[in-house]
Design an enzyme around this catalytic site. Structure first.
Site, short mmCIF file in Angstrom:
data_model
loop_
_atom_site.label_atom_id
_atom_site.label_comp_id
_atom_site.label_asym_id
_atom_site.label_seq_id
_atom_site.Cartn_x
_atom_site.Cartn_y
_atom_site.Cartn_z
N HIS A 125 5.46 10.33 -1.20
CA HIS A 125 4.63 11.38 -0.57
C HIS A 125 4.95 12.78 -1.13
CE1 HIS A 125 2.79 8.65 2.20
NE2 HIS A 125 3.93 8.35 2.80
N ASP A 162 3.34 0.28 -0.99
CA ASP A 162 3.68 0.82 0.33
C ASP A 162 2.39 0.89 1.15
OD1 ASP A 162 6.10 2.75 1.61
OD2 ASP A 162 4.08 3.26 2.31
N HIS A 164 1.38 3.10 3.08
CA HIS A 164 0.81 4.44 3.05
C HIS A 164 0.42 4.80 1.62
CE1 HIS A 164 3.65 4.37 6.53
NE2 HIS A 164 2.61 4.91 7.13
N ASP A 246 6.44 -1.54 4.27
CA ASP A 246 5.88 -1.30 5.60
C ASP A 246 4.49 -1.90 5.80
OD1 ASP A 246 5.05 0.56 3.74
OD2 ASP A 246 5.66 2.32 4.89
ZN LIG Z 1 5.04 3.94 3.90
#
Ligand SMILES: [Zn+2]
Length: 313
Positions: A125, A162, A164, A246
């Site tokens: 991120h 991931d 996200h 995740d």
């Molecule tokens: Zn994540």
């Protein structure tokens, strides 16, 4: 040739507030999992601190200096709602990026077949000039650019599975045709980026969003029909995995329903591609994964696959 496992105790010294999902126990759970006998063949090494020169491949120097300068001597400094620095954070983040650089050095020079870096905080991120989403330095971006600068890799492909979207990695490589960034992720979900229509200046950003509730079938379909053909056509000199776990069904932060076998399957698929395109070279970097059992099982399956074992995937 061996699989290299890189970590450092400093990864435990990045403290987050009580109840925060990105916590030191994540690394402890992975460490316990790899104490098992079947991992005795893993070659292990400690992550060094990244040099300024390496970090500057992905972030401007004033951003790096500012993070160093706001590091607290005690207590916590809040960067945003869920991104926090403790006294140990800066060194942990430096070693996360340094581990990624070391992994590239070992894999590109042929001293290791592939490598997995188990460090926290995660990185995907982190944008060029913004820490966010638990992340400070974009380890995957540092690794990709290091492979290019130090070893003359012309094209590097990153697969970020991931749950996200890796907005930071996409931001850094948005206008860079030499790096292919591919992501499967749940949408809508934090951070809100990663639409199909986001393809970068040169069409080298490949987003394959999945819906809440999707599981193995949808994930494998996206990998088989979207991600792998693009990576194959790109003919990378190195494959980097932004390995967040995740998307596992047990994870509390999201709603995809992958199993540890899906991560082993995807790893094997990438190994097949790496065998064909880039002398087997794969560097894998830990990103998210917040259920300790889901995380440790997934990492075990991922490592089994990297070590060339059958995993029942
Ligand atoms: Zn994540």
């Amino acid at each position: 040739m061996s699989t290299l496992y890189i970590t450092h105790p400093a990864g435990l010294d990045h403290q987050t507030p009580l109840g925060h999902p990105e916590r030191p126990d994540r690394i402890r759970a992975i460490e316990r999992a790899i104490e098992k006998e079947r991992f005795t063949l893993l070659r292990r090494d400690q992550a060094p601190m990244a040099e300024m020169e390496s970090l500057a491949l992905a972030h401007p120097e004033d951003y790096i200096v500012r993070l160093r300068d706001i590091s607290p001597r005690e207590g916590l400094v809040r960067i945003d709602e869920d991104t926090v620095m403790s006294p140990g954070t800066y060194e942990a983040a430096l070693r996360g990026a340094g581990g990624a650089v070391m992994a590239v050095d070992e894999v590109m020079s042929g001293r290791a077949a592939n490598a997995f870096v188990a460090m926290r905080p995660p990185g995907h991120h982190a944008e060029r000039v913004r820490a966010m989403g638990f992340c400070f330095f974009n380890n995957a971006a540092v690794a990709a650019r290091h492979a290019q600068k130090r070893f003359g890799a012309e094209r590097v492909a990153i697969f970020d599975w991931d749950v996200h979207h890796g907005n930071g990695t996409q931001d850094i490589f948005w206008d860079d045709a030499s790096v292919l960034y591919c992501s499967t992720h749940e949408a809508p979900l934090y951070p809100g980026t990663g639409a199909l229509s986001e393809t970068g200046e040169h069409g080298t950003i490949v987003n394959a969003p999945l819906n809440a509730g999707d599981g193995s079938e949808a994930f494998r379909e996206a990998v088989d029909s979207v991600i792998l053909p693009r990576m194959d056509a790109f003919a990378p000199d190195l494959i980097i995995i932004s390995a967040g776990f995740d998307a596992h069904w047990r994870d509390p932060l999201a709603s995809l329903n992958l199993t540890e076998s899906d991560f082993a399957w995807a790893t094997q698929k990438l190994m097949g591609l790496a065998d064909k395109r880039c002398g087997q070279r794969i560097v894998s970097l830990l990103e998210g994964g917040y259920d300790l059992e889901g995380l440790s099982k997934s990492v075990s399956f991922h490592l089994d696959a990297l070590m060339g074992r059958e995993t029942g995937a």
